[in-house]
Scaffold this motif. Structure first.
Motif, mmCIF file in Angstrom:
data_model
loop_
_atom_site.group_PDB
_atom_site.id
_atom_site.type_symbol
_atom_site.label_atom_id
_atom_site.label_comp_id
_atom_site.label_asym_id
_atom_site.label_seq_id
_atom_site.Cartn_x
_atom_site.Cartn_y
_atom_site.Cartn_z
ATOM 1 N N CYS A 65 -75.434 -1.200 -103.655
ATOM 2 C CA CYS A 65 -74.218 -0.220 -103.920
ATOM 3 C C CYS A 65 -72.927 -0.819 -104.146
ATOM 4 C CB CYS A 65 -74.296 1.089 -103.227
ATOM 5 S SG CYS A 65 -73.935 0.532 -101.396
ATOM 6 N N HIS A 66 -72.912 -2.016 -103.796
ATOM 7 C CA HIS A 66 -71.608 -2.847 -103.877
ATOM 8 C C HIS A 66 -71.905 -4.396 -104.136
ATOM 9 C CE1 HIS A 66 -67.547 -3.613 -101.574
ATOM 10 N NE2 HIS A 66 -67.742 -4.819 -102.379
ATOM 11 N N THR A 67 -71.513 -4.689 -105.733
ATOM 12 C CA THR A 67 -71.665 -6.191 -105.954
ATOM 13 C C THR A 67 -70.274 -6.463 -106.898
ATOM 14 O OG1 THR A 67 -72.420 -5.950 -108.173
ATOM 15 C CG2 THR A 67 -74.337 -5.699 -106.264
ATOM 16 N N HIS A 68 -70.132 -7.777 -106.946
ATOM 17 C CA HIS A 68 -69.278 -8.321 -107.684
ATOM 18 C C HIS A 68 -70.040 -9.270 -108.732
ATOM 19 C CE1 HIS A 68 -65.834 -7.036 -105.338
ATOM 20 N NE2 HIS A 68 -66.590 -7.167 -104.377
ATOM 21 N N LEU A 69 -71.098 -8.741 -109.176
ATOM 22 C CA LEU A 69 -72.148 -9.610 -109.972
ATOM 23 C C LEU A 69 -71.716 -10.482 -111.299
ATOM 24 C CD1 LEU A 69 -75.906 -8.732 -110.253
ATOM 25 C CD2 LEU A 69 -74.488 -9.521 -112.153
ATOM 26 N N ILE A 134 -71.700 -2.537 -109.967
ATOM 27 C CA ILE A 134 -71.021 -3.840 -110.290
ATOM 28 C C ILE A 134 -69.412 -3.502 -110.574
ATOM 29 C CG2 ILE A 134 -70.905 -5.873 -111.639
ATOM 30 C CD1 ILE A 134 -73.842 -5.380 -112.401
ATOM 31 N N LYS A 135 -68.971 -4.155 -109.969
ATOM 32 C CA LYS A 135 -67.132 -3.839 -110.041
ATOM 33 C C LYS A 135 -66.617 -4.959 -111.135
ATOM 34 C CE LYS A 135 -67.400 -3.054 -105.186
ATOM 35 N NZ LYS A 135 -67.233 -1.633 -105.189
ATOM 36 N N THR A 136 -65.635 -4.599 -111.917
ATOM 37 C CA THR A 136 -64.605 -5.381 -112.305
ATOM 38 C C THR A 136 -63.621 -5.980 -111.404
ATOM 39 O OG1 THR A 136 -63.047 -4.105 -112.894
ATOM 40 C CG2 THR A 136 -64.818 -3.826 -114.380
ATOM 41 N N ILE A 231 -63.355 2.393 -101.643
ATOM 42 C CA ILE A 231 -62.438 1.768 -101.405
ATOM 43 C C ILE A 231 -63.062 0.403 -100.570
ATOM 44 C CG2 ILE A 231 -62.122 2.802 -99.034
ATOM 45 C CD1 ILE A 231 -59.124 2.275 -99.536
ATOM 46 N N HIS A 232 -62.258 -0.887 -100.672
ATOM 47 C CA HIS A 232 -62.692 -1.912 -99.900
ATOM 48 C C HIS A 232 -61.453 -1.936 -98.758
ATOM 49 C CE1 HIS A 232 -64.627 -3.881 -103.235
ATOM 50 N NE2 HIS A 232 -64.802 -4.665 -102.588
ATOM 51 N N SER A 233 -61.964 -1.709 -97.510
ATOM 52 C CA SER A 233 -60.988 -1.496 -96.456
ATOM 53 C C SER A 233 -61.423 -2.072 -95.068
ATOM 54 C CB SER A 233 -60.257 -0.170 -96.377
ATOM 55 O OG SER A 233 -61.469 0.824 -95.945
ATOM 56 N N ASP A 254 -65.960 0.824 -97.961
ATOM 57 C CA ASP A 254 -66.723 -0.321 -97.736
ATOM 58 C C ASP A 254 -66.057 -1.270 -96.929
ATOM 59 O OD1 ASP A 254 -67.650 1.288 -99.932
ATOM 60 O OD2 ASP A 254 -68.842 -0.239 -100.719
ATOM 61 N N HIS A 255 -66.940 -2.216 -96.232
ATOM 62 C CA HIS A 255 -66.615 -3.252 -95.497
ATOM 63 C C HIS A 255 -66.670 -2.811 -93.771
ATOM 64 C CE1 HIS A 255 -65.958 -6.861 -97.674
ATOM 65 N NE2 HIS A 255 -65.346 -6.323 -98.305
ATOM 66 N N LEU A 256 -65.430 -2.035 -93.613
ATOM 67 C CA LEU A 256 -65.359 -1.503 -92.136
ATOM 68 C C LEU A 256 -65.561 -2.332 -91.005
ATOM 69 C CD1 LEU A 256 -67.354 1.967 -93.121
ATOM 70 C CD2 LEU A 256 -64.942 1.356 -93.713
ATOM 71 N N THR A 305 -74.950 -5.928 -100.612
ATOM 72 C CA THR A 305 -74.802 -7.481 -100.283
ATOM 73 C C THR A 305 -73.525 -7.714 -100.593
ATOM 74 O OG1 THR A 305 -75.246 -7.570 -102.821
ATOM 75 C CG2 THR A 305 -77.105 -8.118 -101.617
ATOM 76 N N ASP A 306 -72.782 -7.020 -101.273
ATOM 77 C CA ASP A 306 -71.258 -7.496 -101.608
ATOM 78 C C ASP A 306 -71.403 -8.876 -102.418
ATOM 79 O OD1 ASP A 306 -68.470 -7.459 -102.072
ATOM 80 O OD2 ASP A 306 -68.176 -8.182 -100.104
ATOM 81 N N TYR A 307 -72.501 -8.964 -103.264
ATOM 82 C CA TYR A 307 -72.737 -10.292 -103.862
ATOM 83 C C TYR A 307 -71.317 -10.664 -104.613
ATOM 84 C CZ TYR A 307 -73.266 -13.896 -107.149
ATOM 85 O OH TYR A 307 -72.834 -15.166 -107.861
HETATM 86 ZN ZN LIG Z 1 -66.475 -6.458 -102.469
#
Ligand SMILES: [Zn+2]
Length: 394
Positions: A65-69, A134-136, A231-233, A254-256, A305-307
């Motif tokens: 649920c969180h990647t920068h692929l 996947i995030k931009t 959010i990335h925080s 996300d992160h935390l 993963t936060d790939y």
């Molecule tokens: Zn990330």
């Protein structure tokens, strides 16, 4: 006698639904969906394709649920900097970090960007991930942000991975533009682009990225536009944005790694999904956050993963599960829940994927191991043998 597309027999299923754990069962798939789940092997279905799982563990497809692929270039050279003791921020100041990926992604030919990303998609599928967000955010200017969306949507159409697009225009500030001017673009044209192309918007609030005030402006405007928030925080410091996002009913935070007590309470109140990213702690060699209080409070905790090429170049969900159990206070079952049904909740898809349930999409993994503990124990190994996406054996 009913004819179906695929039957999986002798399956040790962990369904993550009301069916619970079935030590030896049968799974019946037709028209991309799960149509029946049977404890044992007594049924009247017939199918052209029958897979004998031989008692192996059968799970819902993993949801990352969180990647920068989608990005171009490699940042493997940063490993050496890191081993010399340089911090994430120092590497960024030396022209590495996110800006290195931004430069490479901006200049990449769209077809090359697609092919580089497709290789990563195949790695996802090999490791049992059947859906990935996947995030931009490696464009930081209009044309490249759009180019990234095009790749994310094309992957969804042409590969077997289901992709979910998130607009992360506010990843960091661009090197080559006045921050106020870029923020103005984000708040107007950027959010319009997101409305057109994305299911979620996201912002990176931390030291070296966006301030609390800018984050508040962006999230407020995005919410007013009717967009769903992520959010990335709290990766390096708690700037208060986790609580802010929860108060704005963000879908996930996300992160935390750093969360103030009031922010924890806000997450609980809001039902926001806390998403932990243990691969970053592993690769940055930082302290793992303790997820136990979140799990004990009954929050729908997810893992991803936060790939990304800098702080977690791994696409292995089984590895993340292992790290979470060994370092973050998860049980094996909680880790499984965190990469299936709870991860599906983090991308608003819990009614369609994330569990083995009648009527749900047939996204299934057949492993080569007998028990969930084996998945955790065999860290670094890939326990996935067969992957089925929308009823299709890949
Ligand atoms: Zn990330």
């Amino acid at each position: 006698m009913q004819y179906t597309d695929l039957i999986i027999k002798n399956a040790h299923m962990m369904t993550l639904s009301t069916f619970g754990e079935i030590v030896s069962g049968t799974l019946v798939i037709r028209d991309e969906k799960i149509i029946d789940i049977i404890d044992g092997d007594q049924h009247s279905y017939q199918a052209d394709h029958i897979i004998d799982a031989k008692g192996a563990l059968v799970l819902p497809g993993f949801v990352d649920c969180h990647t920068h692929l989608v990005h171009s270039g490699s940042r493997a050279n940063e490993l050496q900097y890191r081993l010399q003791g340089m911090s994430y921020q120092e590497i960024q100041q030396r022209g590495g970090g996110i800006h290195a990926s931004v430069r490479a992604t901006r200049t990449a030919d769209p077809e090359i960007l697609y092919r580089e990303s497709l290789e990563r998609v195949n790695m996802c599928l090999e490791h049992g991930t059947t859906t990935a967000e996947i995030k931009t955010g490696y464009g930081l200017e209009p044309a490249t942000e759009k180019k990234m969306f095009d790749v994310i949507h094309r992957l969804n159409k042409e590969s077997d991975l289901e992709t979910v697009a998130t607009f992360l225009g506010p990843h960091v500030y661009p090197e080559d533009q006045d921050p106020e001017k870029y923020l103005d673009w984000l708040l107007h044209e950027g959010l319009q682009l997101a409305k057109d192309q994305a299911e979620f918007v996201d912002i990176y609030c931390d030291i070296g990225a966006y301030s609390f005030e800018d984050t508040e402006r962006f999230l407020n405007k995005a919410k007013a536009e009717g967009l769903d928030l992520k959010i990335h925080s709290g990766q390096f410091e708690s700037l208060g944005a986790t609580g802010l996002a929860a108060d704005m009913l963000a879908v996930s935070a996300d992160h935390l790694d750093h969360v103030a007590p009031a922010e924890f309470d806000a997450l609980l109140r809001a039902g926001t999904v806390p998403v932990f990213l243990p691969g970053c702690s592993y690769y940055l060699r930082s302290t793992y956050p303790d997820a136990r209080p979140y799990l004990d409070a009954g929050m729908p905790v997810a893992l991803a993963t936060d790939y990304n090429p800098g702080t977690c170049p791994s696409l292995s969900i089984p590895m993340m599960m292992s790290l979470a159990v060994m370092h973050m206070g998860f049980t094996a079952k909680e880790a499984l829940k965190a990469v299936t049904i709870n991860a599906a909740k983090a991308i608003n898809r819990e009614d369609r994927i994330g569990s083995i349930e009648k009527g749900k999409q047939a996204d299934i993994i057949i492993t080569s191991v007998k028990n969930l503990d084996d998945v955790i124990a065999m860290f670094g190994c890939n326990p996935v043998q067969y992957v089925i996406k929308k009823g299709k054996l890949l």
